[in-house]
Design a protein around this motif. Structure first.
Motif, PDB file in Angstrom:
ATOM      1  N   ARG A   1       0.835  -1.206   0.000  1.00 18.98           N
ATOM      2  CA  ARG A   1       0.000   0.000   0.000  1.00 18.98           C
ATOM      3  C   ARG A   1       0.867   1.251   0.000  1.00 18.98           C
ATOM      4  NH1 ARG A   1      -4.645   0.135   4.401  1.00 18.98           N
ATOM      5  NH2 ARG A   1      -5.193  -1.690   3.121  1.00 18.98           N
ATOM      6  N   ALA A   2       1.947   1.227   0.800  1.00 20.40           N
ATOM      7  CA  ALA A   2       2.846   2.382   0.850  1.00 20.40           C
ATOM      8  C   ALA A   2       3.551   2.572  -0.494  1.00 20.40           C
ATOM      9  CB  ALA A   2       3.864   2.191   1.972  1.00 20.40           C
ATOM     10  N   TYR A   3       3.935   1.461  -1.111  1.00 20.16           N
ATOM     11  CA  TYR A   3       4.602   1.521  -2.412  1.00 20.16           C
ATOM     12  C   TYR A   3       3.683   2.145  -3.458  1.00 20.16           C
ATOM     13  CZ  TYR A   3       6.030  -0.311  -6.978  1.00 20.16           C
ATOM     14  OH  TYR A   3       6.342  -0.444  -8.311  1.00 20.16           O
ATOM     15  N   LEU A   4       2.430   1.705  -3.499  1.00 18.61           N
ATOM     16  CA  LEU A   4       1.482   2.246  -4.476  1.00 18.61           C
ATOM     17  C   LEU A   4       1.189   3.715  -4.215  1.00 18.61           C
ATOM     18  CD1 LEU A   4      -1.043  -0.750  -4.701  1.00 18.61           C
ATOM     19  CD2 LEU A   4       0.710  -0.108  -6.368  1.00 18.61           C
ATOM     20  N   ALA A   5       1.087   4.080  -2.939  1.00 20.63           N
ATOM     21  CA  ALA A   5       0.799   5.471  -2.594  1.00 20.63           C
ATOM     22  C   ALA A   5       1.961   6.381  -2.996  1.00 20.63           C
ATOM     23  CB  ALA A   5       0.521   5.588  -1.104  1.00 20.63           C
ATOM     24  N   PHE A   6       3.173   5.933  -2.721  1.00 14.79           N
ATOM     25  CA  PHE A   6       4.336   6.765  -3.059  1.00 14.79           C
ATOM     26  C   PHE A   6       4.536   6.823  -4.568  1.00 14.79           C
ATOM     27  CE2 PHE A   6       8.733   8.177  -3.149  1.00 14.79           C
ATOM     28  CZ  PHE A   6       8.769   9.072  -2.085  1.00 14.79           C
ATOM     29  N   THR A   7       4.259   5.733  -5.266  1.00 11.50           N
ATOM     30  CA  THR A   7       4.355   5.746  -6.725  1.00 11.50           C
ATOM     31  C   THR A   7       3.325   6.707  -7.316  1.00 11.50           C
ATOM     32  OG1 THR A   7       5.100   3.437  -6.740  1.00 11.50           O
ATOM     33  CG2 THR A   7       4.251   4.333  -8.802  1.00 11.50           C
ATOM     34  N   LYS A   8       2.134   6.717  -6.747  1.00 14.02           N
ATOM     35  CA  LYS A   8       1.103   7.662  -7.196  1.00 14.02           C
ATOM     36  C   LYS A   8       1.565   9.092  -6.980  1.00 14.02           C
ATOM     37  CE  LYS A   8      -3.754   8.874  -6.544  1.00 14.02           C
ATOM     38  NZ  LYS A   8      -5.018   8.566  -5.798  1.00 14.02           N
ATOM     39  N   LYS A   9       2.245   9.337  -5.850  1.00 15.50           N
ATOM     40  CA  LYS A   9       2.772  10.672  -5.580  1.00 15.50           C
ATOM     41  C   LYS A   9       3.791  11.079  -6.632  1.00 15.50           C
ATOM     42  CE  LYS A   9       6.245  11.503  -2.948  1.00 15.50           C
ATOM     43  NZ  LYS A   9       7.017  12.506  -3.757  1.00 15.50           N
ATOM     44  N   GLU A  10       4.631  10.114  -7.035  1.00 19.92           N
ATOM     45  CA  GLU A  10       5.635  10.403  -8.055  1.00 19.92           C
ATOM     46  C   GLU A  10       4.974  10.797  -9.377  1.00 19.92           C
ATOM     47  OE1 GLU A  10       9.215  10.383  -7.969  1.00 19.92           O
ATOM     48  OE2 GLU A  10       8.545  10.635  -5.895  1.00 19.92           O
ATOM     49  N   LEU A  11       3.970  10.060  -9.767  1.00 16.91           N
ATOM     50  CA  LEU A  11       3.281  10.365 -11.018  1.00 16.91           C
ATOM     51  C   LEU A  11       2.571  11.704 -10.937  1.00 16.91           C
ATOM     52  CD1 LEU A  11       1.815   6.836 -11.873  1.00 16.91           C
ATOM     53  CD2 LEU A  11       3.829   7.951 -12.852  1.00 16.91           C
ATOM     54  N   THR A  12       2.013  12.018  -9.764  1.00 20.74           N
ATOM     55  CA  THR A  12       1.371  13.323  -9.577  1.00 20.74           C
ATOM     56  C   THR A  12       2.379  14.449  -9.716  1.00 20.74           C
ATOM     57  OG1 THR A  12      -0.256  12.342  -8.073  1.00 20.74           O
ATOM     58  CG2 THR A  12       0.009  14.729  -8.000  1.00 20.74           C
ATOM     59  N   GLU A  13       3.587  14.254  -9.175  1.00 19.76           N
ATOM     60  CA  GLU A  13       4.626  15.273  -9.295  1.00 19.76           C
ATOM     61  C   GLU A  13       5.062  15.449 -10.739  1.00 19.76           C
ATOM     62  OE1 GLU A  13       7.896  14.620  -6.718  1.00 19.76           O
ATOM     63  OE2 GLU A  13       6.744  14.978  -4.876  1.00 19.76           O
ATOM     64  N   TYR A  14       5.163  14.340 -11.481  1.00 12.10           N
ATOM     65  CA  TYR A  14       5.526  14.443 -12.886  1.00 12.10           C
ATOM     66  C   TYR A  14       4.466  15.234 -13.660  1.00 12.10           C
ATOM     67  CZ  TYR A  14       9.323  11.035 -12.396  1.00 12.10           C
ATOM     68  OH  TYR A  14      10.484  10.406 -12.059  1.00 12.10           O
ATOM     69  N   THR A  15       3.234  15.144 -13.206  1.00 14.15           N
ATOM     70  CA  THR A  15       2.162  15.905 -13.858  1.00 14.15           C
ATOM     71  C   THR A  15       2.230  17.377 -13.477  1.00 14.15           C
ATOM     72  OG1 THR A  15       0.735  13.942 -13.827  1.00 14.15           O
ATOM     73  CG2 THR A  15      -0.331  16.074 -14.183  1.00 14.15           C
ATOM     74  N   ARG A  16       2.461  17.651 -12.201  1.00 14.41           N
ATOM     75  CA  ARG A  16       2.480  19.031 -11.718  1.00 14.41           C
ATOM     76  C   ARG A  16       3.679  19.817 -12.245  1.00 14.41           C
ATOM     77  NH1 ARG A  16       0.723  18.090  -5.350  1.00 14.41           N
ATOM     78  NH2 ARG A  16      -1.498  17.642  -5.768  1.00 14.41           N
ATOM     79  N   ASN A  17       4.820  19.159 -12.349  1.00 13.21           N
ATOM     80  CA  ASN A  17       5.991  19.883 -12.848  1.00 13.21           C
ATOM     81  C   ASN A  17       6.139  19.783 -14.373  1.00 13.21           C
ATOM     82  OD1 ASN A  17       7.026  17.274 -13.287  1.00 13.21           O
ATOM     83  ND2 ASN A  17       8.280  17.312 -11.432  1.00 13.21           N
ATOM     84  N   PHE A  18       5.105  19.247 -15.027  1.00 15.64           N
ATOM     85  CA  PHE A  18       5.002  19.203 -16.489  1.00 15.64           C
ATOM     86  C   PHE A  18       6.022  18.273 -17.147  1.00 15.64           C
ATOM     87  CE2 PHE A  18       3.356  23.414 -15.291  1.00 15.64           C
ATOM     88  CZ  PHE A  18       2.069  23.302 -15.788  1.00 15.64           C
ATOM     89  N   LYS A  19       6.732  17.458 -16.373  1.00 17.67           N
ATOM     90  CA  LYS A  19       7.688  16.533 -16.978  1.00 17.67           C
ATOM     91  C   LYS A  19       6.972  15.484 -17.821  1.00 17.67           C
ATOM     92  CE  LYS A  19      11.537  16.932 -13.729  1.00 17.67           C
ATOM     93  NZ  LYS A  19      12.448  16.215 -12.796  1.00 17.67           N
ATOM     94  N   LEU A  20       5.840  14.993 -17.338  1.00 19.25           N
ATOM     95  CA  LEU A  20       5.093  14.005 -18.098  1.00 19.25           C
ATOM     96  C   LEU A  20       4.578  14.608 -19.396  1.00 19.25           C
ATOM     97  CD1 LEU A  20       3.858  11.183 -18.309  1.00 19.25           C
ATOM     98  CD2 LEU A  20       1.880  12.021 -17.018  1.00 19.25           C
ATOM     99  N   PHE A  21       4.023  15.809 -19.319  1.00 16.79           N
ATOM    100  CA  PHE A  21       3.519  16.484 -20.521  1.00 16.79           C
ATOM    101  C   PHE A  21       4.656  16.759 -21.499  1.00 16.79           C
ATOM    102  CE2 PHE A  21       2.991  20.561 -22.731  1.00 16.79           C
ATOM    103  CZ  PHE A  21       1.877  20.270 -23.517  1.00 16.79           C
ATOM    104  N   LEU A  22       5.805  17.212 -20.971  1.00 10.09           N
ATOM    105  CA  LEU A  22       6.940  17.534 -21.836  1.00 10.09           C
ATOM    106  C   LEU A  22       7.473  16.290 -22.520  1.00 10.09           C
ATOM    107  CD1 LEU A  22       8.879  19.770 -22.759  1.00 10.09           C
ATOM    108  CD2 LEU A  22      10.293  19.278 -20.761  1.00 10.09           C
ATOM    109  N   ALA A  23       7.587  15.199 -21.771  1.00  7.67           N
ATOM    110  CA  ALA A  23       8.082  13.952 -22.354  1.00  7.67           C
ATOM    111  C   ALA A  23       7.133  13.447 -23.430  1.00  7.67           C
ATOM    112  CB  ALA A  23       8.267  12.898 -21.267  1.00  7.67           C
ATOM    113  N   ILE A  24       5.842  13.460 -23.148  1.00  8.79           N
ATOM    114  CA  ILE A  24       4.856  12.988 -24.119  1.00  8.79           C
ATOM    115  C   ILE A  24       4.884  13.847 -25.373  1.00  8.79           C
ATOM    116  CG2 ILE A  24       2.378  12.828 -24.563  1.00  8.79           C
ATOM    117  CD1 ILE A  24       2.030  11.827 -21.719  1.00  8.79           C
ATOM    118  N   ALA A  25       4.957  15.165 -25.200  1.00  3.99           N
ATOM    119  CA  ALA A  25       4.950  16.068 -26.349  1.00  3.99           C
ATOM    120  C   ALA A  25       6.192  15.867 -27.216  1.00  3.99           C
ATOM    121  CB  ALA A  25       4.868  17.516 -25.868  1.00  3.99           C
TER     122      ALA A  25
END
Length: 254
Positions: free
Chosen positions: A2-26
């Motif tokens: 549960r902790a692993y999934l929660a922290f992984t979700k946090k990582e993905l949320t940060e990638y979204t907030r700092n636009f790294k995910l959007f930048l990589a996809i684009a």
């Protein structure tokens, strides 16, 4: 778990907030579009820009030219983008001291690292395969008569090399606790791999083959049987980098 999934979700949320995910996809989507377009229209562009009286004979482009662009851009641009985006995967946590609160509340350090690795791996996976499927779609559209036999082997090999680089980046993030150390370690690691090829008898074990001979795989001159040693070395290096990162992180201060 549960902790692993929660922290992984946090990582993905940060990638979204700092636009790294959007930048990589684009960026990877743009590469996916440019690969077949470059193969299709580059001969015409070269012909139009040549001075009068000078002609260059260029063979009719094929689907292989499109995949040549894919592997060229994937290694020279795609991997560079991922390394830059992920070089600071732990730098902010060290700088702000947020890891101290997590560890003191009982979150295992290995869970933090594996979540970091999973988040980075998902960023690479989404970006890389998006680029691949866009390239595949346009290649089939522009070169419908072309055939490729070992496409899966060649693209999976490059993907696995990207996973290896991410593991090295994570180790660098633990060792140096900033955004520059992982870049330097990755550069040194690649330099070692290039020097490795100076020894022909050992070159078949070099994981760099997974990212440098993709067109040979695609054309059938390099088969899976000849890649087992490189794949084994890459797997051992990924496991060793993660193991070392966990051991060092457990003993290091936050």
């Amino acid at each position: 778990m549960r902790a692993y999934l929660a922290f992984t979700k946090k990582e993905l949320t940060e990638y979204t907030r700092n636009f790294k995910l959007f930048l990589a996809i684009a960026l990877f989507a743009l590469l996916g579009i440019m690969n077949p377009l470059t193969a299709k229209f580059l001969p015409d562009l070269l012909g139009n820009f040549m001075p009068e009286g000078i002609t260059i004979l260029i063979a009719e482009p094929t689907n292989l030219d499109s995949w040549t662009q894919f592997f060229k851009n994937g290694t020279q641009i795609g991997l560079f983008i991922i390394v830059i985006l992920l070089s600071g995967m732990m730098a902010k946590e060290y700088e702000k001291g947020t890891l101290i609160n997590m560890v003191t509340k009982g979150l295992p350090r290995r869970t933090i690292l594996f979540s970091k690795f999973t988040g980075a791996l998902l960023l690479w996976t989404i970006s890389y395969w998006l680029c691949f499927f866009i390239t595949l779609g346009y290649t089939l559209y522009y070169f419908p008569e072309g055939t490729t036999e070992n496409l899966a082997l060649s693209v999976i090999s490059l993907y696995l090399f990207g996973v290896l680089l991410i593991a090295v980046l994570l180790l660098g993030a633990v060792l140096f606790k900033n955004a520059y150390g992982p870049l330097l370690l990755s550069g040194a690691f690649l330099m070692v791999l290039f020097l490795w090829n100076l020894f022909p008898e050992a070159s078949e074990w070099n994981p760099l083959m997974l990212a440098s001979r993709n067109m040979d795989m695609l054309q059938g001159t390099l088969l899976l049987e000849q890649l087992w040693n490189s794949l084994l070395t890459a797997g051992l290096m990924i496991g060793s980098a993660l193991f070392a990162a966990v051991k060092i992180f457990k003993k290091s201060g936050l």
